[in-house]
Design a protein around this motif. Structure first.
Motif, mmCIF file in Angstrom:
data_model
loop_
_atom_site.group_PDB
_atom_site.id
_atom_site.type_symbol
_atom_site.label_atom_id
_atom_site.label_comp_id
_atom_site.label_asym_id
_atom_site.label_seq_id
_atom_site.Cartn_x
_atom_site.Cartn_y
_atom_site.Cartn_z
ATOM 1 N N PRO A 1 0.674 -1.373 0.086
ATOM 2 C CA PRO A 1 0.043 0.040 -0.076
ATOM 3 C C PRO A 1 0.875 1.168 0.160
ATOM 4 O O PRO A 1 2.049 1.444 0.632
ATOM 5 C CB PRO A 1 -0.597 -0.001 1.305
ATOM 6 C CG PRO A 1 -0.686 -1.889 1.645
ATOM 7 C CD PRO A 1 0.268 -2.068 0.949
ATOM 8 N N SER A 2 0.316 2.170 -0.440
ATOM 9 C CA SER A 2 0.912 3.723 -0.641
ATOM 10 C C SER A 2 1.053 4.090 0.538
ATOM 11 O O SER A 2 0.445 3.878 1.653
ATOM 12 C CB SER A 2 0.290 4.453 -1.625
ATOM 13 O OG SER A 2 0.518 5.844 -1.314
ATOM 14 N N THR B 1 -2.432 8.285 2.022
ATOM 15 C CA THR B 1 -3.832 7.547 2.062
ATOM 16 C C THR B 1 -4.812 8.223 0.960
ATOM 17 O O THR B 1 -5.972 8.142 0.903
ATOM 18 C CB THR B 1 -4.257 7.633 3.361
ATOM 19 O OG1 THR B 1 -4.313 9.153 3.949
ATOM 20 C CG2 THR B 1 -3.798 6.955 4.601
ATOM 21 N N LEU C 1 -5.090 8.569 -2.253
ATOM 22 C CA LEU C 1 -6.031 8.091 -3.223
ATOM 23 C C LEU C 1 -6.980 7.038 -2.659
ATOM 24 O O LEU C 1 -7.800 6.422 -3.459
ATOM 25 C CB LEU C 1 -5.011 7.346 -4.247
ATOM 26 C CG LEU C 1 -4.303 8.569 -4.903
ATOM 27 C CD1 LEU C 1 -3.384 7.808 -6.167
ATOM 28 C CD2 LEU C 1 -5.096 9.566 -5.615
ATOM 29 N N LEU C 2 -6.962 6.849 -1.471
ATOM 30 C CA LEU C 2 -8.120 5.942 -1.019
ATOM 31 C C LEU C 2 -9.446 6.741 -1.010
ATOM 32 O O LEU C 2 -10.140 6.528 0.091
ATOM 33 C CB LEU C 2 -7.478 5.358 0.402
ATOM 34 C CG LEU C 2 -6.445 4.648 0.420
ATOM 35 C CD1 LEU C 2 -5.850 4.245 1.904
ATOM 36 C CD2 LEU C 2 -6.467 3.270 -0.315
ATOM 37 N N THR C 3 -9.687 6.695 -2.031
ATOM 38 C CA THR C 3 -10.872 7.740 -2.203
ATOM 39 C C THR C 3 -11.445 7.941 -3.433
ATOM 40 O O THR C 3 -11.157 7.349 -4.433
ATOM 41 C CB THR C 3 -10.080 9.509 -2.263
ATOM 42 O OG1 THR C 3 -9.300 9.607 -1.021
ATOM 43 C CG2 THR C 3 -11.122 10.581 -2.383
ATOM 44 N N ASP C 4 -12.916 8.098 -3.372
ATOM 45 C CA ASP C 4 -13.781 8.080 -4.695
ATOM 46 C C ASP C 4 -13.338 9.392 -5.484
ATOM 47 O O ASP C 4 -13.095 10.269 -4.845
ATOM 48 C CB ASP C 4 -15.375 8.174 -4.337
ATOM 49 C CG ASP C 4 -15.788 6.806 -3.520
ATOM 50 O OD1 ASP C 4 -15.267 5.831 -4.105
ATOM 51 O OD2 ASP C 4 -16.639 6.918 -2.745
ATOM 52 N N LYS C 5 -13.431 9.018 -6.677
ATOM 53 C CA LYS C 5 -12.981 10.043 -7.533
ATOM 54 C C LYS C 5 -13.863 11.269 -7.579
ATOM 55 O O LYS C 5 -13.462 12.260 -7.867
ATOM 56 C CB LYS C 5 -13.102 9.434 -9.159
ATOM 57 C CG LYS C 5 -12.764 10.252 -10.322
ATOM 58 C CD LYS C 5 -12.949 9.581 -11.623
ATOM 59 C CE LYS C 5 -12.688 10.311 -12.663
ATOM 60 N NZ LYS C 5 -12.523 9.584 -14.233
ATOM 61 N N ALA D 1 -4.725 8.365 9.764
ATOM 62 C CA ALA D 1 -4.878 8.481 8.212
ATOM 63 C C ALA D 1 -4.550 9.947 7.694
ATOM 64 O O ALA D 1 -4.193 10.305 6.762
ATOM 65 C CB ALA D 1 -6.083 7.913 8.041
ATOM 66 N N GLU E 1 -14.378 12.387 2.754
ATOM 67 C CA GLU E 1 -15.329 11.586 3.005
ATOM 68 C C GLU E 1 -15.083 10.151 2.952
ATOM 69 O O GLU E 1 -15.402 9.236 3.644
ATOM 70 C CB GLU E 1 -16.575 11.882 1.929
ATOM 71 C CG GLU E 1 -17.739 11.010 1.955
ATOM 72 C CD GLU E 1 -18.982 11.154 0.929
ATOM 73 O OE1 GLU E 1 -18.546 12.119 -0.199
ATOM 74 O OE2 GLU E 1 -19.968 11.120 1.261
ATOM 75 N N THR E 2 -14.777 9.598 1.646
ATOM 76 C CA THR E 2 -14.674 7.969 1.392
ATOM 77 C C THR E 2 -13.743 7.408 2.481
ATOM 78 O O THR E 2 -14.058 6.513 3.108
ATOM 79 C CB THR E 2 -13.829 7.949 0.263
ATOM 80 O OG1 THR E 2 -14.507 8.822 -0.754
ATOM 81 C CG2 THR E 2 -13.967 6.488 -0.221
ATOM 82 N N LEU E 3 -12.445 8.289 2.925
ATOM 83 C CA LEU E 3 -11.441 7.522 3.683
ATOM 84 C C LEU E 3 -12.034 7.270 5.248
ATOM 85 O O LEU E 3 -12.237 6.353 5.861
ATOM 86 C CB LEU E 3 -10.228 8.248 3.819
ATOM 87 C CG LEU E 3 -9.107 7.736 4.556
ATOM 88 C CD1 LEU E 3 -8.577 6.149 4.117
ATOM 89 C CD2 LEU E 3 -7.857 8.473 4.354
ATOM 90 N N SER F 1 -14.765 4.811 5.112
ATOM 91 C CA SER F 1 -14.029 3.292 5.082
ATOM 92 C C SER F 1 -13.891 2.908 6.293
ATOM 93 O O SER F 1 -13.811 1.759 6.891
ATOM 94 C CB SER F 1 -13.003 3.320 4.172
ATOM 95 O OG SER F 1 -13.320 3.424 2.728
#
Lengths: 452, 452
Positions: free
Chosen positions: B12-13, B16, B18-22, B68, B134-136, B139
């Protein structure tokens, strides 16, 4: 107090070696001490059952297993912690420091269909070399295959309409990346997940959420901002306030060349019919309708006759649609005895008995190329090694790792592309009953062939 | 072809971001262009419902959110890919390159109990600053809280007997680390997962699997090897062949000081009774019995009267025992309008309506300190900001991040320790009905207080 001088607790280690149950290492310690660590062993990954009602499973994660193997190294940080935490003794630490998997791995190609008893991965090496991979191999295959197995039912139900993965928010942040990849293996056409896009070269999708509309003073301002920035080909989310007025505004602002509208709540089938009629009446006949609210394979199937152009799937996909993990296990099926002879072995007691001996497997096809059975071959190590599939049999095991060296064709973006192609091809072999969503038995019977 | 010259697809990078919705990024692009990206916003994380039949949820992952956040950075690698994949425009790339969250986050302390509508996390900042998380955030909180919510029912059912986490093989390999942490937040005493042990200072457990017994020529050889290497205090797995003979051999080899025996198949309750009697008859009165086969909170409860000393829990724990994700959402509830005034906002249409306005919350306690309601306070930004819990009310929101700086007390091993203590304390406040495993309504009613 701030975290600025804190260690980085979050970033996953660049080694995968500690993504492992402690007992794998204590077993190595005990086997090293007993002189049995170097006995040659065959471990096999299989599942005893499919989730209730499922007719087939889809293997995913094989490429990630190979990728994980490349960085399964006990470096200074890992060894220092293992020593400090008193996990294993000095001799074992030294063994771990030098550890490189030098055995061989065969398995079903990623994307392949599997059934109970299918030997989806066969790991061969010394006991210590192979046992230490158990936890990581199972973590990867159990989750990725759970997602791919659900995803395949969704893409099958969707027919030619694209399915798009958008479940990151309902899965662990790293699991989400694996889920996006597994979904694409099973026919999804893109993902909202940027990390998955970057790492595996997947198409990424997404434009805006309700928060973007709510940010602005009104819906018109929001749509105008989005169209100005992303162009009229964008997808406008039309259900923040009133869908009919939303669609009207969307076309008024973007013009009839509007790319798509998205519906994320309410009765999607009925709304799609109304929105399609409205779009057509407004001249936006090429504007697509995408739906995204709590879809699963059953909802997708129920929308088959609705004028929907694509499906965005989240929660049910990344949680395996009711089966969030496969029940794959990693069992020793053969090992060298004290006399240096390979022997089949199996747990004997109670409810978890297994079939000993090395396995091979083939899909049995009829003359039309339709799958009719899963042939699992077992027996002595040498006999199974020498066995070849016959006419009308498609051999299922491929070489993935030889003498510790992984075949790069199965890894990275290329591995995902191949796996997706493979899945589409082998799913098409299945009898039509296999693709029914209703609960049923495994789609193919298992035939066993015991070699001497 | 080998993978030796391949990029590292697996690790994993270290960011964090890009652990994200576009769509989080395309919204930033559109808002930057529209001049609305800097509007001040309040986002709130809450769930609309508990999983069917559940009486309370347990918040976990808050510490991981803070961790994160520290590495949520768009570095050269992330920016180069975003540009190459044409995800956002140049202006947005420049904005992302400079991104550091500079807002504030309040929330329920990790380990806290929550109910539908509880504002478990409140993120305040500009729209762009806050939406991008939001996404991270979801998750992490959705998965960790799903595990902790299941874990709490298990530790509650187990009473004073320790529960141990061993589910890594049935979860994504990184999710497994988060699951171990979340289980400990909710009262588990240790984990088999070495990475979780290293990262969060958790106790690690485990000795040997069936494969270790099968490796050896017979069970006696295997037990002797294990006891020689790990000492008589080890746990011997006695069900590979015949449990009664396994126990007999275990005590013969390790002596009556044998640490424990493990049962991993069959009827655990009945076997535990027989094994206890056998151990006692052999003088091994201090030898413990640990059970580990497909346990969930119901199985644990059913073993309450059996002579079992500890529970090892895998699959059902890491998959949330039927609820593998919470349904938490991240919604904008207030934002600055075009005139610079903060206003409550909420989605209006169909099935996903929400309550606008900033929130605060308190647990309402009776004179005996027993929880009797969840008070959710909403209203204008200023009024809610100024609100303080009164007598008999325990305020639920704590400061987690101020002006971009996280409170380190909630992160790392110390954060887990505090969260576990907090959970034990606040679970003890709940009425007895809350701890019933049978399906029921949320244990506390919600009271709403609307401030002007």
């Amino acid at each position: 107090m701030t975290t600025s001088d804190q260690p980085d607790y979050f970033t996953p280690s660049s080694s995968t070696a500690l993504l492992t149950d402690k007992y794998e290492l204590t077993m190595v310690q005990a086997a090293l001490a007993a002189g049995t660590a170097d006995r040659r062993c065959v471990f096999e990954v299989f599942t005893r059952r499919l989730p209730p009602g499922r007719r087939y499973g889809v293997l995913a994660g094989t490429g990630r297993v190979l990728e994980a193997l490349e960085v399964f190294r006990f470096g200074d940080a890992e060894l220092a912690w293992l020593e400090r935490a008193d996990v294993v003794d000095r001799r074992t630490l030294d063994w771990l420091a030098a550890y490189r998997f030098s055995g061989s791995i065969r398995g079903y190609a990623e994307g392949e269909i599997f059934f109970p008893g299918s030997p989806v991965l066969v790991v061969e090496g010394t006991f210590a070399d192979a046992v230490i991979l158990e936890t990581l191999v199972l973590s990867i295959l159990n989750y990725d295959s759970a997602v791919a197995s659900a995803a395949s039912r969704m893409t099958s139900a969707a027919g030619t309409r694209p399915c798009l993965e958008m479940g990151a928010r309902r899965a662990n942040e790293q699991a989400a990346v694996a889920a996006a990849r597994a979904a694409v293996v099973a026919g999804f056409q893109g993902t909202s997940n940027l990390e998955a896009g970057q790492r595996y070269g997947l198409a990424t999708i997404g434009t805006a959420a309700h928060s973007f509309t709510l940010l602005h003073d009104d819906e018109e301002q929001a749509f105008r901002a989005q169209v100005d920035a992303l162009g009229p080909g964008t997808t406008l989310l039309v259900d923040t306030y009133d869908v009919t007025r939303g669609v009207e505004r969307a076309v008024a602002i973007a013009g009839p060349g509007l790319g798509a509208v998205r519906l994320d709540s309410g009765d999607l089938g009925q709304q799609a019919v109304e929105v399609r009629a409205q779009l057509d009446a407004l001249g936006a006949t090429g504007t697509r309708i995408t739906v995204t609210s709590d879809l699963d394979e059953f909802a997708i199937a129920s929308l088959a006759s609705a004028p929907v152009d694509s499906y965005g799937v989240g929660t049910s996909l990344v949680t395996g649609s009711g089966a969030p993990t496969c029940s794959m296990v990693y069992k020793v099926v053969a090992r060298e005895n004290g006399a240096g002879v390979m022997e089949p072995v199996a747990k004997a007691s109670a409810s978890k008995a297994s079939v000993g001996g090395r396995k091979s497997a083939a899909r049995v096809l009829d003359r039309a190329g339709r799958a009719e059975a899963e042939l699992v071959v077992s027996g002595s190590d040498a006999a199974v090694d020498a066995w070849q599939p016959g006419d009308g049999q498609r051999g299922l095991l491929v070489d993935l790792v030889r003498d510790g060296v992984a075949d790069a064709a199965y890894t990275g973006p290329e591995g995902v592309r191949r796996a997706a192609e493979h899945h589409a091809r082998v799913r098409a072999e299945l009898p039509a009953t296999a693709l029914r969503l209703s609960a049923g038995d495994p789609a193919l019977p298992q035939r066993s062939l015991l070699l001497d």
